[in-house]
Enzyme design. Structure first.
Site, PDB file in Angstrom:
ATOM      1  N   GLY A   1      75.528  88.012  67.000  1.00 37.83           N
ATOM      2  CA  GLY A   1      74.703  89.195  66.742  1.00 37.83           C
ATOM      3  C   GLY A   1      73.525  89.303  67.695  1.00 37.83           C
ATOM      4  N   CYS A   2      72.886  88.190  67.969  1.00 37.08           N
ATOM      5  CA  CYS A   2      71.730  88.190  68.867  1.00 37.08           C
ATOM      6  C   CYS A   2      72.141  88.495  70.302  1.00 37.08           C
ATOM      7  CB  CYS A   2      70.992  86.861  68.774  1.00 37.08           C
ATOM      8  SG  CYS A   2      70.315  86.564  67.125  1.00 37.08           S
TER       9      CYS A   2
END
Length: 156
Positions: free
Chosen positions: A45-46
């Protein structure tokens, strides 16, 4: 600590980034800032979120919006993450959790059936005078730049 509210001054900080530079939030006075907090370098996600911001950095800059990322990872981790993904914006290292606490972005998280405290994905939109004008909680990692533009009232 409690999260600062819209209309309040953004909490000041000075901290190291990749490349051993130092970011002082006050250096962005006169410019809009998207100050985004993320859990960890090199997680799916990051990485997706950072890639979306990288890919749209020129458009954000065209609207005088600076991007600054913050996580509790160390400078070395940020250096590897930024190099691996060609990130053109600073990633602030906050391993002592001073900045994440000042912005109130430590919260309860759950993963694999266990509960723990961690950084909640949150972005503060800060105006040219250092005032928080919008808080984006749980931003869409693949569409974050568009959320930032809309948050500053920029459509197109």
């Amino acid at each position: 600590m409690e999260m600062p509210a819209v209309g309040q001054a953004a909490p000041p900080f000075e901290a190291p980034t990749q490349g051993r530079a130092t970011v002082d939030l006050s250096q962005y006075r006169g410019q809009k800032v998207a100050l985004y907090f993320y859990p960890r370098d090199n997680t799916p996600g990051c990485t997706r979120q950072a890639g979306n911001l990288r890919d749209n950095c020129a458009e954000l800059a065209a609207h005088d919006i600076a991007v600054v990322g913050v996580s509790t990872d160390c400078v070395v981790s940020h250096e590897k993450f930024a190099a691996r993904h060609a990130l053109p914006f600073p990633l602030v290292a906050d391993p002592e959790k001073v900045i994440v606490q000042a912005y109130g972005v430590i919260g309860e998280k759950k993963m694999f059936g266990r509960t723990f405290l961690g950084v909640t994905r949150t972005t503060f939109l800060i105006d040219e005078d250092g005032i928080i004008v919008r808080i984006i909680r749980r931003p869409k990692t693949g569409d974050h730049a568009a959320e930032i533009l809309r948050g500053f009232g920029i459509t197109g």
